[in-house]
Design a protein around this motif. Structure first.
Motif, PDB file in Angstrom:
ATOM      1  N   TRP A  55       0.874  -1.178   0.000  1.00 27.63           N
ATOM      2  CA  TRP A  55       0.000   0.000   0.000  1.00 27.63           C
ATOM      3  C   TRP A  55       0.902   1.216   0.000  1.00 27.63           C
ATOM      4  CZ3 TRP A  55      -5.040  -0.513  -0.777  1.00 27.63           C
ATOM      5  CH2 TRP A  55      -5.612  -1.756  -0.505  1.00 27.63           C
ATOM      6  N   ASP A  56       0.623   2.185  -0.867  1.00 23.57           N
ATOM      7  CA  ASP A  56       1.470   3.374  -0.935  1.00 23.57           C
ATOM      8  C   ASP A  56       1.012   4.444   0.061  1.00 23.57           C
ATOM      9  OD1 ASP A  56      -0.665   4.781  -2.089  1.00 23.57           O
ATOM     10  OD2 ASP A  56       0.197   4.752  -4.100  1.00 23.57           O
ATOM     11  N   ALA A  57       1.684   5.587   0.064  1.00 24.49           N
ATOM     12  CA  ALA A  57       1.393   6.667   1.013  1.00 24.49           C
ATOM     13  C   ALA A  57      -0.009   7.241   0.833  1.00 24.49           C
ATOM     14  CB  ALA A  57       2.432   7.770   0.872  1.00 24.49           C
ATOM     15  N   ASN A  58      -0.609   7.043  -0.332  1.00 22.97           N
ATOM     16  CA  ASN A  58      -1.973   7.530  -0.586  1.00 22.97           C
ATOM     17  C   ASN A  58      -3.019   6.451  -0.334  1.00 22.97           C
ATOM     18  OD1 ASN A  58      -1.127  10.132  -1.440  1.00 22.97           O
ATOM     19  ND2 ASN A  58      -0.471   9.210  -3.369  1.00 22.97           N
ATOM     20  N   ASN A  59      -2.613   5.367   0.318  1.00 17.63           N
ATOM     21  CA  ASN A  59      -3.489   4.234   0.630  1.00 17.63           C
ATOM     22  C   ASN A  59      -4.037   3.569  -0.639  1.00 17.63           C
ATOM     23  OD1 ASN A  59      -4.406   2.507   2.630  1.00 17.63           O
ATOM     24  ND2 ASN A  59      -6.413   3.478   2.703  1.00 17.63           N
ATOM     25  N   ALA A  60      -3.219   3.575  -1.681  1.00 10.24           N
ATOM     26  CA  ALA A  60      -3.572   2.892  -2.934  1.00 10.24           C
ATOM     27  C   ALA A  60      -2.698   1.642  -3.058  1.00 10.24           C
ATOM     28  CB  ALA A  60      -3.332   3.816  -4.123  1.00 10.24           C
ATOM     29  N   PRO A  61      -3.185   0.605  -3.720  1.00  6.44           N
ATOM     30  CA  PRO A  61      -2.380  -0.611  -3.878  1.00  6.44           C
ATOM     31  C   PRO A  61      -1.070  -0.321  -4.605  1.00  6.44           C
ATOM     32  CG  PRO A  61      -4.640  -0.991  -4.570  1.00  6.44           C
ATOM     33  CD  PRO A  61      -4.493   0.478  -4.335  1.00  6.44           C
ATOM     34  N   GLY A  62       0.012  -0.873  -4.082  1.00  7.79           N
ATOM     35  CA  GLY A  62       1.333  -0.730  -4.695  1.00  7.79           C
ATOM     36  C   GLY A  62       1.657  -1.926  -5.570  1.00  7.79           C
ATOM     37  N   PRO A  63       2.863  -1.947  -6.136  1.00  7.67           N
ATOM     38  CA  PRO A  63       3.263  -3.035  -7.046  1.00  7.67           C
ATOM     39  C   PRO A  63       3.199  -4.422  -6.431  1.00  7.67           C
ATOM     40  CG  PRO A  63       4.839  -1.233  -7.168  1.00  7.67           C
ATOM     41  CD  PRO A  63       3.910  -0.923  -6.039  1.00  7.67           C
ATOM     42  N   PHE A  64       3.439  -4.545  -5.116  1.00 10.70           N
ATOM     43  CA  PHE A  64       3.446  -5.866  -4.483  1.00 10.70           C
ATOM     44  C   PHE A  64       2.125  -6.187  -3.792  1.00 10.70           C
ATOM     45  CE2 PHE A  64       8.344  -6.460  -3.951  1.00 10.70           C
ATOM     46  CZ  PHE A  64       8.457  -6.551  -5.318  1.00 10.70           C
ATOM     47  N   TYR A  65       1.073  -5.468  -4.128  1.00 11.80           N
ATOM     48  CA  TYR A  65      -0.236  -5.680  -3.512  1.00 11.80           C
ATOM     49  C   TYR A  65      -0.714  -7.115  -3.647  1.00 11.80           C
ATOM     50  CZ  TYR A  65      -5.275  -5.461  -2.895  1.00 11.80           C
ATOM     51  OH  TYR A  65      -6.562  -5.714  -2.485  1.00 11.80           O
ATOM     52  N   ALA A  66      -0.548  -7.721  -4.798  1.00  9.71           N
ATOM     53  CA  ALA A  66      -1.118  -9.051  -5.067  1.00  9.71           C
ATOM     54  C   ALA A  66      -0.227 -10.212  -4.607  1.00  9.71           C
ATOM     55  CB  ALA A  66      -1.442  -9.201  -6.546  1.00  9.71           C
TER      56      ALA A  66
END
Length: 68
Positions: A55-66
């Motif tokens: 999860w990134d700083a904006n609470n959005a899924p990051g590259p390793f989310y899955a």
């Protein structure tokens, strides 16, 4: 360099993450993956450590989310 994991829909840039006296600051990675300074440069002999946000700083899924 690019990290590609087609089964997860991941294709992201790999950047270097410098080591500081307090460790590695990965807060700025956003949608990139980083290899940690002090580990082998990707494609060189040795162990490479890659990191990326779930999860990134904006609470959005990051590259390793899955990744499980």
């Amino acid at each position: 360099m690019t990290l590609s994991i087609p089964s997860l829909g991941v294709s992201t840039e790999i950047v270097g993450v410098p080591q500081t006296p307090s460790g590695w600051d990965v807060t700025w990675l956003d949608d990139s993956a980083g290899y940690l300074d002090g580990t082998a440069f990707p494609t060189w002999a040795g162990n490479t450590v890659l990191t990326a946000h779930v999860w990134d700083a904006n609470n959005a899924p990051g590259p390793f989310y899955a990744l499980d």
